[in-house]
Design a protein around this motif. Structure first.
Motif, PDB file in Angstrom:
ATOM      1  N   GLY A  18      85.426  21.584  40.223  1.00  0.00           N
ATOM      2  CA  GLY A  18      84.055  21.099  40.105  1.00  0.00           C
ATOM      3  C   GLY A  18      83.549  20.511  41.413  1.00  0.00           C
ATOM      4  O   GLY A  18      82.391  20.695  41.785  1.00  0.00           O
ATOM      5  N   ALA A  19      84.434  19.818  42.123  1.00  0.00           N
ATOM      6  CA  ALA A  19      84.065  19.230  43.413  1.00  0.00           C
ATOM      7  C   ALA A  19      83.772  20.319  44.440  1.00  0.00           C
ATOM      8  O   ALA A  19      82.826  20.208  45.219  1.00  0.00           O
ATOM      9  CB  ALA A  19      85.169  18.305  43.909  1.00  0.00           C
ATOM     10  N   VAL A  20      84.572  21.377  44.443  1.00  0.00           N
ATOM     11  CA  VAL A  20      84.344  22.485  45.373  1.00  0.00           C
ATOM     12  C   VAL A  20      82.994  23.132  45.086  1.00  0.00           C
ATOM     13  O   VAL A  20      82.190  23.375  45.993  1.00  0.00           O
ATOM     14  CB  VAL A  20      85.493  23.519  45.304  1.00  0.00           C
ATOM     15  N   GLU A  21      82.717  23.403  43.816  1.00  0.00           N
ATOM     16  CA  GLU A  21      81.437  24.026  43.436  1.00  0.00           C
ATOM     17  C   GLU A  21      80.262  23.138  43.814  1.00  0.00           C
ATOM     18  O   GLU A  21      79.263  23.605  44.387  1.00  0.00           O
ATOM     19  CB  GLU A  21      81.431  24.315  41.935  1.00  0.00           C
ATOM     20  N   LEU A  22      80.359  21.844  43.503  1.00  0.00           N
ATOM     21  CA  LEU A  22      79.288  20.908  43.837  1.00  0.00           C
ATOM     22  C   LEU A  22      79.099  20.818  45.351  1.00  0.00           C
ATOM     23  O   LEU A  22      77.970  20.826  45.844  1.00  0.00           O
ATOM     24  CB  LEU A  22      79.595  19.526  43.256  1.00  0.00           C
ATOM     25  N   THR A  23      80.189  20.757  46.079  1.00  0.00           N
ATOM     26  CA  THR A  23      80.124  20.676  47.538  1.00  0.00           C
ATOM     27  C   THR A  23      79.432  21.900  48.121  1.00  0.00           C
ATOM     28  O   THR A  23      78.549  21.777  48.972  1.00  0.00           O
ATOM     29  CB  THR A  23      81.536  20.524  48.138  1.00  0.00           C
ATOM     30  N   LEU A  24      79.820  23.085  47.667  1.00  0.00           N
ATOM     31  CA  LEU A  24      79.197  24.305  48.178  1.00  0.00           C
ATOM     32  C   LEU A  24      77.705  24.339  47.868  1.00  0.00           C
ATOM     33  O   LEU A  24      76.892  24.698  48.724  1.00  0.00           O
ATOM     34  CB  LEU A  24      79.901  25.538  47.611  1.00  0.00           C
ATOM     35  N   ASN A  25      77.333  23.944  46.666  1.00  0.00           N
ATOM     36  CA  ASN A  25      75.914  23.925  46.294  1.00  0.00           C
ATOM     37  C   ASN A  25      75.126  22.944  47.163  1.00  0.00           C
ATOM     38  O   ASN A  25      74.035  23.258  47.645  1.00  0.00           O
ATOM     39  CB  ASN A  25      75.733  23.579  44.817  1.00  0.00           C
ATOM     40  N   LYS A  26      75.668  21.761  47.380  1.00  0.00           N
ATOM     41  CA  LYS A  26      74.984  20.755  48.197  1.00  0.00           C
ATOM     42  C   LYS A  26      74.914  21.189  49.662  1.00  0.00           C
ATOM     43  O   LYS A  26      73.919  20.950  50.334  1.00  0.00           O
ATOM     44  CB  LYS A  26      75.670  19.405  48.064  1.00  0.00           C
ATOM     45  N   CYS A  27      75.974  21.830  50.155  1.00  0.00           N
ATOM     46  CA  CYS A  27      75.963  22.330  51.534  1.00  0.00           C
ATOM     47  C   CYS A  27      74.912  23.418  51.694  1.00  0.00           C
ATOM     48  O   CYS A  27      74.159  23.416  52.684  1.00  0.00           O
ATOM     49  CB  CYS A  27      77.335  22.861  51.930  1.00  0.00           C
ATOM     50  N   ARG A  28      74.836  24.338  50.751  1.00  0.00           N
ATOM     51  CA  ARG A  28      73.823  25.397  50.819  1.00  0.00           C
ATOM     52  C   ARG A  28      72.416  24.796  50.856  1.00  0.00           C
ATOM     53  O   ARG A  28      71.563  25.212  51.640  1.00  0.00           O
ATOM     54  CB  ARG A  28      73.969  26.346  49.633  1.00  0.00           C
ATOM     55  N   GLN A  29      72.182  23.822  49.990  1.00  0.00           N
ATOM     56  CA  GLN A  29      70.879  23.170  49.928  1.00  0.00           C
ATOM     57  C   GLN A  29      70.553  22.482  51.264  1.00  0.00           C
ATOM     58  O   GLN A  29      69.445  22.622  51.783  1.00  0.00           O
ATOM     59  CB  GLN A  29      70.864  22.146  48.797  1.00  0.00           C
ATOM     60  N   THR A  30      71.519  21.792  51.827  1.00  0.00           N
ATOM     61  CA  THR A  30      71.317  21.097  53.101  1.00  0.00           C
ATOM     62  C   THR A  30      71.082  22.087  54.233  1.00  0.00           C
ATOM     63  O   THR A  30      70.204  21.882  55.079  1.00  0.00           O
ATOM     64  CB  THR A  30      72.529  20.186  53.410  1.00  0.00           C
ATOM     65  N   ILE A  31      71.832  23.170  54.251  1.00  0.00           N
ATOM     66  CA  ILE A  31      71.647  24.205  55.280  1.00  0.00           C
ATOM     67  C   ILE A  31      70.263  24.825  55.151  1.00  0.00           C
ATOM     68  O   ILE A  31      69.573  25.040  56.157  1.00  0.00           O
ATOM     69  CB  ILE A  31      72.761  25.267  55.184  1.00  0.00           C
ATOM     70  N   ASP A  32      69.823  25.093  53.924  1.00  0.00           N
ATOM     71  CA  ASP A  32      68.481  25.646  53.705  1.00  0.00           C
ATOM     72  C   ASP A  32      67.405  24.690  54.228  1.00  0.00           C
ATOM     73  O   ASP A  32      66.398  25.112  54.792  1.00  0.00           O
ATOM     74  CB  ASP A  32      68.235  25.935  52.229  1.00  0.00           C
ATOM     75  N   GLN A  33      67.603  23.404  54.034  1.00  0.00           N
ATOM     76  CA  GLN A  33      66.611  22.415  54.434  1.00  0.00           C
ATOM     77  C   GLN A  33      66.628  22.133  55.936  1.00  0.00           C
ATOM     78  O   GLN A  33      65.584  21.953  56.552  1.00  0.00           O
ATOM     79  CB  GLN A  33      66.826  21.105  53.677  1.00  0.00           C
ATOM     80  N   LEU A  34      67.830  22.070  56.525  1.00  0.00           N
ATOM     81  CA  LEU A  34      67.942  21.620  57.913  1.00  0.00           C
ATOM     82  C   LEU A  34      68.284  22.708  58.924  1.00  0.00           C
ATOM     83  O   LEU A  34      68.012  22.539  60.112  1.00  0.00           O
ATOM     84  CB  LEU A  34      69.007  20.512  58.017  1.00  0.00           C
ATOM     85  N   GLY A  35      68.909  23.779  58.480  1.00  0.00           N
ATOM     86  CA  GLY A  35      69.335  24.811  59.424  1.00  0.00           C
ATOM     87  C   GLY A  35      70.235  24.220  60.512  1.00  0.00           C
ATOM     88  O   GLY A  35      71.086  23.376  60.238  1.00  0.00           O
ATOM     89  N   ASP A  36      70.009  24.631  61.755  1.00  0.00           N
ATOM     90  CA  ASP A  36      70.836  24.142  62.865  1.00  0.00           C
ATOM     91  C   ASP A  36      70.615  22.668  63.190  1.00  0.00           C
ATOM     92  O   ASP A  36      71.407  22.065  63.910  1.00  0.00           O
ATOM     93  CB  ASP A  36      70.595  24.978  64.120  1.00  0.00           C
ATOM     94  N   ARG A  37      69.534  22.086  62.672  1.00  0.00           N
ATOM     95  CA  ARG A  37      69.314  20.656  62.912  1.00  0.00           C
ATOM     96  C   ARG A  37      70.428  19.803  62.319  1.00  0.00           C
ATOM     97  O   ARG A  37      70.590  18.642  62.689  1.00  0.00           O
ATOM     98  CB  ARG A  37      67.972  20.222  62.328  1.00  0.00           C
ATOM     99  N   ILE A  38      71.205  20.386  61.419  1.00  0.00           N
ATOM    100  CA  ILE A  38      72.319  19.656  60.818  1.00  0.00           C
ATOM    101  C   ILE A  38      73.284  19.160  61.893  1.00  0.00           C
ATOM    102  O   ILE A  38      73.927  18.137  61.750  1.00  0.00           O
ATOM    103  CB  ILE A  38      73.044  20.496  59.750  1.00  0.00           C
ATOM    104  N   PHE A  39      73.358  19.886  63.012  1.00  0.00           N
ATOM    105  CA  PHE A  39      74.291  19.516  64.074  1.00  0.00           C
ATOM    106  C   PHE A  39      73.738  18.449  65.001  1.00  0.00           C
ATOM    107  O   PHE A  39      74.463  17.892  65.801  1.00  0.00           O
ATOM    108  CB  PHE A  39      74.689  20.762  64.874  1.00  0.00           C
ATOM    109  N   SER A  40      72.481  18.126  64.887  1.00  0.00           N
ATOM    110  CA  SER A  40      71.902  17.066  65.731  1.00  0.00           C
ATOM    111  C   SER A  40      71.769  15.754  64.976  1.00  0.00           C
ATOM    112  O   SER A  40      71.328  14.768  65.524  1.00  0.00           O
ATOM    113  CB  SER A  40      70.537  17.499  66.267  1.00  0.00           C
ATOM    114  N   ARG A  41      72.159  15.763  63.721  1.00  0.00           N
ATOM    115  CA  ARG A  41      72.101  14.547  62.905  1.00  0.00           C
ATOM    116  C   ARG A  41      73.364  13.729  63.112  1.00  0.00           C
ATOM    117  O   ARG A  41      74.429  14.280  63.289  1.00  0.00           O
ATOM    118  CB  ARG A  41      71.942  14.900  61.428  1.00  0.00           C
TER     119      ARG A  41
END
Length: 94
Positions: free
Chosen positions: A70-93
């Motif tokens: 469940g943690a793996v599934e939740l993590t992947l879903n949250k990562c996808r959502q964050t990547i969709d929202q931030l793209g490469d800006r994730i690396f400048s945070r």
């Protein structure tokens, strides 16, 4: 006795065992949940290599689940959502 406690403290918490990485929108997401009090953590490393330079972001959220799967599934879903929202800006945070 104090030497024993020092050795335990020096080791720190065990590194979480990583799951296989998945690719999402050109980034690699590697979940690595840990079991803590209250459940399994939502943690991953998100990386991208561009022109030989690897950029990395440690993704940690407060959400916990009752199982590792469940943690793996939740993590992947949250990562996808964050990547969709931030793209490469994730690396400048921070």
């Amino acid at each position: 006795m104090f030497d024993f406690l020092k050795k335990i403290a020096a080791k720190g918490p065990a590194e979480p065992e990583a799951e296989p990485a998945i690719e999402y929108n050109g980034l690699m997401v590697t979940p690595h949940p840990r079991q803590e009090d209250g459940g399994w953590t939502t943690e991953a490393t998100i990386t991208r290599t561009v022109e030989g330079e690897t950029k990395s972001h440690l993704f940690i959220r407060a959400d916990k689940t009752g199982s590792r799967d469940g943690a793996v599934e939740l993590t992947l879903n949250k990562c996808r959502q964050t990547i969709d929202q931030l793209g490469d800006r994730i690396f400048s945070r921070p």
